[in-house]
Structure formats: C-alpha cells, structure tokens
Design a protein around this motif. Structure first.
Motif, PDB file in Angstrom:
ATOM      1  N   UNK A  22      -0.113  -6.766 -13.461  1.00  0.00           N
ATOM      2  CA  UNK A  22      -0.337  -7.328 -12.121  1.00  0.00           C
ATOM      3  C   UNK A  22      -1.310  -6.426 -11.347  1.00  0.00           C
ATOM      4  N   UNK A  23      -2.417  -6.095 -11.988  1.00  0.00           N
ATOM      5  CA  UNK A  23      -3.441  -5.327 -11.271  1.00  0.00           C
ATOM      6  C   UNK A  23      -3.961  -6.080 -10.045  1.00  0.00           C
ATOM      7  N   UNK A  24      -3.775  -7.404 -10.032  1.00  0.00           N
ATOM      8  CA  UNK A  24      -4.189  -8.216  -8.880  1.00  0.00           C
ATOM      9  C   UNK A  24      -3.008  -8.490  -7.957  1.00  0.00           C
ATOM     10  N   UNK A  25      -2.315  -7.416  -7.587  1.00  0.00           N
ATOM     11  CA  UNK A  25      -1.167  -7.510  -6.673  1.00  0.00           C
ATOM     12  C   UNK A  25      -1.662  -7.443  -5.231  1.00  0.00           C
TER      13      UNK A  25
ATOM     14  N   UNK B 213       1.367  -1.489  -8.757  1.00  0.00           N
ATOM     15  CA  UNK B 213       1.392  -0.448  -7.728  1.00  0.00           C
ATOM     16  C   UNK B 213       0.454   0.698  -8.091  1.00  0.00           C
ATOM     17  N   UNK B 214      -0.381   0.478  -9.111  1.00  0.00           N
ATOM     18  CA  UNK B 214      -1.375   1.481  -9.472  1.00  0.00           C
ATOM     19  C   UNK B 214      -2.733   1.088  -8.888  1.00  0.00           C
ATOM     20  N   UNK B 215      -3.119  -0.179  -9.157  1.00  0.00           N
ATOM     21  CA  UNK B 215      -4.358  -0.758  -8.639  1.00  0.00           C
ATOM     22  C   UNK B 215      -5.611   0.049  -8.975  1.00  0.00           C
ATOM     23  N   UNK B 216      -5.572   0.758 -10.088  1.00  0.00           N
ATOM     24  CA  UNK B 216      -6.774   1.349 -10.678  1.00  0.00           C
ATOM     25  C   UNK B 216      -6.492   1.358 -12.175  1.00  0.00           C
ATOM     26  N   UNK B 217      -7.532   1.463 -12.967  1.00  0.00           N
ATOM     27  CA  UNK B 217      -7.311   1.425 -14.415  1.00  0.00           C
ATOM     28  C   UNK B 217      -6.335   2.523 -14.820  1.00  0.00           C
TER      29      UNK B 217
ATOM     30  N   UNK C  53     -11.190  -5.697 -12.560  1.00  0.00           N
ATOM     31  CA  UNK C  53     -10.023  -6.288 -13.239  1.00  0.00           C
ATOM     32  C   UNK C  53     -10.448  -7.005 -14.512  1.00  0.00           C
ATOM     33  N   UNK C  54     -11.496  -7.819 -14.378  1.00  0.00           N
ATOM     34  CA  UNK C  54     -11.905  -8.694 -15.480  1.00  0.00           C
ATOM     35  C   UNK C  54     -12.607  -7.905 -16.583  1.00  0.00           C
ATOM     36  N   UNK C  55     -13.459  -6.965 -16.178  1.00  0.00           N
ATOM     37  CA  UNK C  55     -14.315  -6.305 -17.179  1.00  0.00           C
ATOM     38  C   UNK C  55     -13.705  -5.030 -17.741  1.00  0.00           C
ATOM     39  N   UNK C  56     -12.831  -4.390 -16.975  1.00  0.00           N
ATOM     40  CA  UNK C  56     -12.328  -3.097 -17.454  1.00  0.00           C
ATOM     41  C   UNK C  56     -10.805  -3.075 -17.636  1.00  0.00           C
ATOM     42  N   UNK C  57     -10.072  -3.475 -16.578  1.00  0.00           N
ATOM     43  CA  UNK C  57      -8.624  -3.285 -16.619  1.00  0.00           C
ATOM     44  C   UNK C  57      -7.946  -4.218 -17.635  1.00  0.00           C
TER      45      UNK C  57
ATOM     46  N   UNK D 279       0.832  -1.223   0.000  1.00  0.00           N
ATOM     47  CA  UNK D 279       0.000   0.000   0.000  1.00  0.00           C
ATOM     48  C   UNK D 279       0.861   1.266   0.000  1.00  0.00           C
ATOM     49  N   UNK D 280       2.007   1.219   0.650  1.00  0.00           N
ATOM     50  CA  UNK D 280       2.838   2.431   0.672  1.00  0.00           C
ATOM     51  C   UNK D 280       3.453   2.665  -0.715  1.00  0.00           C
TER      52      UNK D 280
END
Ligand SMILES: [Zn+2]
Length: 429
Positions: free
Chosen positions: A190-193, A160-164, A210-214, A121-122
């Motif tokens: 690795x959006x699923x980090x 380390x973004x975790x958004x689109x 993740x599945x539908x957009x990213x 998260x940091x």
C-alpha cells in the motif's frame, strides 16, 4: 468403506457452522449471505491439518477412526465455526495515536487532525524511525493478540513507509514477524496510502515512483501478494489508482482498493472494472458504485470499526446486500481510524452499527472474507479437504457473537489442525 484416521476430534458441538451452501461455488450474496450450513449436535474430525469429516455427533464413531494419541475435545453446548479471516488491516505500524483519539473525542475531525500533520503522516514518521527488528517484534505481538481472539488468517498492508526503502522495510518486518507464527499473513503493498511529505507538491512524480520503482521492487522481492490504493478525494484520484493498480497487476500483485470512504469518487466502479479482489469501506458509495459491485466478482468489504470509531455514518449494509453485493467484514486495524483488532467486536458492530443479521456477519467474516483474499478453496468453511482452521466458541448459539458484543467468546483456536490458543492464551507447542 475406509474410515479416515483422525488426530483431532471436536465432539458434540451444539452447532457446527460449516458455511456450506450446496450448489453455490462463489461468494455469498443476498439470501445466501444468511446460509451458515448449520448442523446441530455435530462433530468435526481432523486429519493431518485438514478437515476429514463433519457430521452428526452420533455417527462419528462409524465414520472415522481415531489415531493412537488423538486429541478429543468435548464441545458440548458450544459453537464450532471457521477461524475468522480479517481481510483488511494495517498491522505493521509503529506508534499508537491515542492523543489523536482524545482530540477526536473533543470534537476535532480526522481530516482536521491530518491537515495539522497528524493522521497517516504521524504514523509514517514513527514507522520510518523504527528498525526492521522493532517492527517485526510489534507484528509478532499483534499476531498473538489476533490469534487468541480467533483470527486465523489476516491480510496486512504496508503504507506507513511511503518510500522504496521504508515500504520494503515494513514488508520485510511483516514477513519476519509472521514467520512461524500460527496466524497466516497475506501481505499487501500500500505504497499509495498517502503522498509522502517530500512529494506533496509533485504528486505525479510519486505515482511515477510507485509504478516504475516501488512496485517492481516489491514484486522482485516477493514481499506482497496484493496491491492497494487509498482512492479518495484529496488523496489518490481514480486515474492515479487505475495506473498504479494496472502496473501492480502487470507485476503479479492482485489489486484491491480503499474505495468511497468519505465521498463517492467512482472508486467502487473502478474496482469492479479492473477486477479488484475487493473494494473496501464503501461508507459513501454511490448507486452506480453499488450496481457495479453487484454485477462483478469484487467483494465489498465493510469496516464498521472505522465508522464507529470515527463516529461517522456507517455503510448502508442493507442496500448493498439487497442490491446483490457480496459482502465481507474486516477490522481495518490501524493506529488512527480503527484501533479495533477483534473480529468478534466487528461481528457485533455489524449487527448493532450496520444492521446486519448475525448470520450474515458470520458469513462475511469467514467464507466471503476468504473470497476477498482469493483463498476460498482452502479456508473459510468446514468441509472435508479444507484446511482445519476452527474455533470453539463459549456460547450455545452463533448469535451470541453479536448479542454479547465484546465478550471474549473464543475459547479454543485451531490452526491447520493444531490447538494454538485456549482461553485467551497462546497454547505452548
Ligand atoms: Zn484501510
């Protein structure tokens, strides 16, 4: 016989490690993991970026012709081996975490620090705050460091973004930083980090995103070749990982998996079942997981820099090798659990921390790592026709890589037939 006309000749090496294993086309397992294809007193000739000839030094003159202005490098008393392939890194991050490193040395655990808003998260906060240009500059500087240490191909993950918006920014920055850099960068989504803070209490909704957009957005922009999931107790379940990786595969992204790092969760079994290119970490893999990997084409990637840095028990390399798992080695370079960016150090740790033989570690850091990235047809060995990614080591024997752990032994780095680094410095074009 027509002799190939060569523009670069590495002559008289004490050892050339070709990685050839006659009769075997797939990744190396069990005793084949020790097969270096070693040639003593040998030379390697390169033509237009590819290996043209490799053989006994005394035969070079009859076997090849040198183009006018060809470069000859005397490798007498030294080792020539394939460029290192680092098949697992989290390279495009902002913000180091040396404060957490210090806390861990005082006795706090990685999980305790993460629970207080540290950890991934940091890095997410720092990476979201950075601009694409800033991230691209960080990528470039880190690739320079990898190159002088002998890494000629690297896999690098977002996460380390975790958004689109921020995942796309991180991947674009990676592509920009890698553009025209000698190190070849193979990007992984690795959006699923982790789960981002805004979805902590509604995890399925983030999996939907993740599945539908990213994943569709990353695939459309052609920003990644692979997709990865941090499948671990408290993070992504195997059911979520399966859904994400199947969606990724439908969009042309080859699956790989962070598997069984802290607790056995069935992730290695999932990786084998869905045909993932690699299952990485494996420090807590179950017996069923070992058997599943051994009977699959999925590479087991060990990351000894991580367990060493976290001071936790390492993966059971010997059990994995004896069972027939095809092993690769990588740095896991990231700002939290492994700030190690040197494959030389990883080869040393493979010996001292995992109990692997130097031979096995070199194979795992080259040809098997090439298999983990689906690039074994082009890189990872020194055979005629392959891309000329080579190192000259300032050592008379490959065992020095592990034995003189941490010493900067990479003297010359050649990428696609060009000398790109020497004596720890980037060579000017
Ligand atoms: Zn990782």
């Amino acid at each position: 016989m027509i002799r190939p006309v060569c523009d670069l000749l590495l002559e008289n090496a004490a050892e050339v490690l070709t990685m050839e294993r006659p009769g075997l086309a797939g990744p190396r397992r069990r005793e084949d993991l020790s097969e270096l294809g070693r040639m003593a007193e040998a030379s390697v000739a390169i033509s237009h970026g590819a290996i043209a000839w490799v053989g006994p030094a005394a035969q070079a003159q009859q076997a090849i012709e040198l183009a006018p202005g060809a470069i000859r490098i005397d490798a007498r008393g030294r080792v020539v081996c394939p460029g290192f392939i680092d098949s697992h890194t989290h390279l495009p991050f902002a913000g180091w975490r040396h404060d957490e490193f210090e806390r861990r040395l005082r006795g706090e655990t990685y999980q305790e620090i993460a629970a207080q808003g540290g950890g991934i998260q940091s890095s997410v906060r720092a990476t979201r705050a950075a601009t694409e240009e800033e991230l691209a500059a960080l990528v470039r500087a880190r690739l320079d460091r990898l190159l002088v240490q002998g890494t000629t191909t690297v896999e690098a993950k977002s996460g380390y973004g975790l958004s689109t918006e921020h995942e796309l920014k991180q991947l674009r920055a990676l592509a920009r930083g890698a553009a025209e850099h000698p190190v070849e960068v193979l990007p992984t989504f690795l959006g699923a980090h982790e789960f981002p803070p805004e979805y902590r209490d509604d995890r399925e909704r983030y999996v939907d995103l993740l599945v539908k957009e990213m994943i569709p957005a990353v695939a459309r922009a052609k920003l990644a070749l692979f997709a990865d999931v941090f499948c671990e107790r408290g993070v992504y379940t195997t059911a979520q990982a399966r859904r994400i990786l199947e969606a990724a595969r439908d969009h042309g992204l080859r699956p790989r998996l962070h598997a069984d790092e802290f607790a056995p969760s069935g992730a290695a079994e999932l990786a084998a079942e869905i045909g993932a290119l690699s299952a990485d970490h494996l420090s807590a893999i179950s017996q069923q997981g070992i058997e599943a990997l051994a009977s699959s084409s999925t590479i087991g990637t060990l990351l000894p820099g991580t367990t060493f840095s976290l001071r936790i028990p390492p993966a059971h390399a010997r059990r994995l090798i004896d069972a027939g798992v095809a092993l690769a080695l990588a740095t896991d370079f990231n700002p939290g659990s492994s700030a190690i960016d040197s494959m030389g150090i990883v080869i040393g740790l493979a010996g001292l921390h995992l109990g692997m033989q130097p031979k096995e570690a070199v194979v795992a850091a080259t040809i098997n790592a090439a298999f983990a990235l689906d690039r074994a047809d082009r890189i990872g060995s020194i055979l005629p026709g392959k891309q000329a990614d080579l190192l000259i080591l300032d050592a008379p024997d490959h065992r020095h890589l592990a034995y003189r752990f941490g010493a900067p032994l990479v003297q010359v780095v050649i990428k696609k037939g060009k000398v790109v680094a020497r004596e720890g410095r980037i060579a000017s074009a």
